[in-house]
Scaffold this active site. Structure first.
Site, PDB file in Angstrom:
ATOM      1  N   LYS A 134      -5.851  10.411  -3.979  1.00  0.00           N
ATOM      2  CA  LYS A 134      -4.727  11.314  -4.250  1.00  0.00           C
ATOM      3  C   LYS A 134      -4.456  11.314  -5.753  1.00  0.00           C
ATOM      4  CE  LYS A 134      -1.699   9.721  -0.914  1.00  0.00           C
ATOM      5  NZ  LYS A 134      -0.419   9.699  -0.157  1.00  0.00           N
ATOM      6  N   ASP A 164      -2.253   3.415   8.227  1.00  0.00           N
ATOM      7  CA  ASP A 164      -1.163   3.196   9.182  1.00  0.00           C
ATOM      8  C   ASP A 164       0.162   3.820   8.744  1.00  0.00           C
ATOM      9  OD1 ASP A 164      -0.627   1.341   7.035  1.00  0.00           O
ATOM     10  OD2 ASP A 164       0.785   0.351   8.387  1.00  0.00           O
ATOM     11  N   GLU A 196     -11.949   0.783  -0.804  1.00  0.00           N
ATOM     12  CA  GLU A 196     -10.527   1.023  -0.510  1.00  0.00           C
ATOM     13  C   GLU A 196     -10.405   2.130   0.528  1.00  0.00           C
ATOM     14  OE1 GLU A 196      -7.421   0.411  -0.717  1.00  0.00           O
ATOM     15  OE2 GLU A 196      -6.700   0.088  -2.749  1.00  0.00           O
ATOM     16  N   ASP A 197      -9.298   2.149   1.254  1.00  0.00           N
ATOM     17  CA  ASP A 197      -9.031   3.278   2.149  1.00  0.00           C
ATOM     18  C   ASP A 197      -8.520   4.480   1.364  1.00  0.00           C
ATOM     19  OD1 ASP A 197      -6.642   1.996   1.516  1.00  0.00           O
ATOM     20  OD2 ASP A 197      -5.920   1.861   3.581  1.00  0.00           O
ATOM     21  N   GLY A 229      -6.329  -1.566   5.705  1.00  0.00           N
ATOM     22  CA  GLY A 229      -6.694  -0.180   6.037  1.00  0.00           C
ATOM     23  C   GLY A 229      -8.173   0.154   5.956  1.00  0.00           C
ATOM     24  N   ASP A 247      -3.780   5.811  -4.403  1.00  0.00           N
ATOM     25  CA  ASP A 247      -2.585   6.643  -4.528  1.00  0.00           C
ATOM     26  C   ASP A 247      -2.088   6.544  -5.982  1.00  0.00           C
ATOM     27  OD1 ASP A 247      -0.419   8.175  -3.448  1.00  0.00           O
ATOM     28  OD2 ASP A 247       0.764   6.360  -3.210  1.00  0.00           O
ATOM     29  N   PHE A 260       1.149  12.326   3.145  1.00  0.00           N
ATOM     30  CA  PHE A 260       1.061  10.990   3.742  1.00  0.00           C
ATOM     31  C   PHE A 260       0.117  11.082   4.932  1.00  0.00           C
ATOM     32  CE2 PHE A 260       2.103   7.390   6.376  1.00  0.00           C
ATOM     33  CZ  PHE A 260       2.110   6.372   5.432  1.00  0.00           C
ATOM     34  N   VAL A 261      -0.993  10.364   4.841  1.00  0.00           N
ATOM     35  CA  VAL A 261      -2.023  10.476   5.870  1.00  0.00           C
ATOM     36  C   VAL A 261      -2.112   9.194   6.696  1.00  0.00           C
ATOM     37  CG1 VAL A 261      -3.412  12.245   4.748  1.00  0.00           C
ATOM     38  CG2 VAL A 261      -3.764   9.857   4.134  1.00  0.00           C
ATOM     39  N   ARG A 289      -3.649   3.145  13.093  1.00  0.00           N
ATOM     40  CA  ARG A 289      -4.888   2.726  12.432  1.00  0.00           C
ATOM     41  C   ARG A 289      -6.115   3.042  13.283  1.00  0.00           C
ATOM     42  NH1 ARG A 289      -3.655  -0.405   7.902  1.00  0.00           N
ATOM     43  NH2 ARG A 289      -1.938  -1.883   8.096  1.00  0.00           N
TER      44      ARG A 289
HETATM   45  P1  5GP Z   1      -1.493   2.485  -4.685  1.00  0.00           P
HETATM   46  O1  5GP Z   1      -1.328   1.136  -5.284  1.00  0.00           O
HETATM   47  O2  5GP Z   1      -2.734   3.203  -5.126  1.00  0.00           O
HETATM   48  O3  5GP Z   1      -0.276   3.328  -4.876  1.00  0.00           O
HETATM   49  O4  5GP Z   1      -1.499   2.246  -3.148  1.00  0.00           O
HETATM   50  C1  5GP Z   1      -2.595   2.086  -2.372  1.00  0.00           C
HETATM   51  C2  5GP Z   1      -2.161   1.682  -0.993  1.00  0.00           C
HETATM   52  O5  5GP Z   1      -0.971   2.386  -0.565  1.00  0.00           O
HETATM   53  C3  5GP Z   1      -3.222   2.034   0.017  1.00  0.00           C
HETATM   54  O6  5GP Z   1      -4.176   1.006   0.132  1.00  0.00           O
HETATM   55  C4  5GP Z   1      -2.390   2.254   1.265  1.00  0.00           C
HETATM   56  O7  5GP Z   1      -2.152   1.022   1.900  1.00  0.00           O
HETATM   57  C5  5GP Z   1      -1.065   2.794   0.769  1.00  0.00           C
HETATM   58  N1  5GP Z   1      -1.033   4.274   0.839  1.00  0.00           N
HETATM   59  C6  5GP Z   1      -1.024   5.137  -0.184  1.00  0.00           C
HETATM   60  N2  5GP Z   1      -0.994   6.416   0.241  1.00  0.00           N
HETATM   61  C7  5GP Z   1      -1.004   6.350   1.591  1.00  0.00           C
HETATM   62  C8  5GP Z   1      -1.003   7.352   2.629  1.00  0.00           C
HETATM   63  O8  5GP Z   1      -1.003   8.575   2.426  1.00  0.00           O
HETATM   64  N3  5GP Z   1      -1.013   6.888   3.918  1.00  0.00           N
HETATM   65  C9  5GP Z   1      -1.026   5.572   4.209  1.00  0.00           C
HETATM   66  N4  5GP Z   1      -1.034   5.234   5.515  1.00  0.00           N
HETATM   67  N5  5GP Z   1      -1.035   4.603   3.268  1.00  0.00           N
HETATM   68  C10 5GP Z   1      -1.024   4.996   1.969  1.00  0.00           C
END
Ligand code: 5GP
Length: 173
Positions: free
Chosen positions: A129, A157, A97-98, A42, A101, A150-151, A163
């Protein structure tokens, strides 16, 4: 055409914010040659724009991991799909990072990178977030803080789609 998508950050808003981050990073890493580590997939549009906004010598490298978030487990294995192409020992790392979460992926990646003895690790994310966090993880540079939506777009994606959208939008299922 994209009737399920509400725009959240326009191309112009992203451009302006990424420029600001670039100015800040240029100042903070002045005199250093960081390794900028992008977490695929991402991150690719953000990474491309961010490094071009940083007026510094740097190394650029990418890593791709698969993280399995089973239950409340927070320190488990992270599976490396693609590893860095260089040593990071004794280097200043900027992990890009993108979106952060739950923080679980970043937490695991950070531990993995720490074992390779870099001089410092900082994290820059386009989107954060914080309300979703399951584990405390330091995030030093944030493009935009968002609520629990959810973005998609600008690298993010939904099942591999969207993407390539030039803006970030909220997807409504
Ligand atoms: P974490 O381990 O912080 O929960 O997850 C991070 C990853 O979850 C991000 O790199 C992304 O791939 C995915 N992710 C988390 N929130 C979103 C969202 O709102 N939209 C999308 N497309 N991916 C997300």
């Amino acid at each position: 055409m994209h009737e399920r998508i509400t725009p959240l950050f326009s191309e112009e808003q992203i451009r302006v914010r990424v420029k600001e981050l670039g100015v800040q990073l240029t100042a903070d890493y002045a005199g250093k040659v960081p390794v900028v580590v992008g977490l695929l997939n991402g991150v690719f549009p953000f990474m491309a724009d961010l490094v071009r906004a940083m007026d510094l010598d740097m190394d650029v490298s990418f890593m791709q991991v698969a993280s399995y978030h089973g239950g409340t487990e927070s320190t488990g294995e992270v599976h490396i799909l693609k590893d860095l192409d260089r040593s990071i020992q004794g280097r200043h790392l900027l992990v890009v990072e993108d979106i952060v979460d739950t923080g679980l992926t970043l937490h695991k990646v950070r531990n993995l990178l720490k074992d390779r003895e870099p001089l410092s690790i900082k994290v820059c994310t386009l989107l954060d977030k914080p309300s979703r966090r399951k584990i405390e993880v330091p995030v030093h540079y944030v493009g935009f803080t968002i609520p629990d939506h959810f973005v998609i777009g600008y690298g993010l994606d939904l099942d591999g789609k969207y993407r390539n959208l030039p803006y970030v939008g909220v997807y409504h299922p």
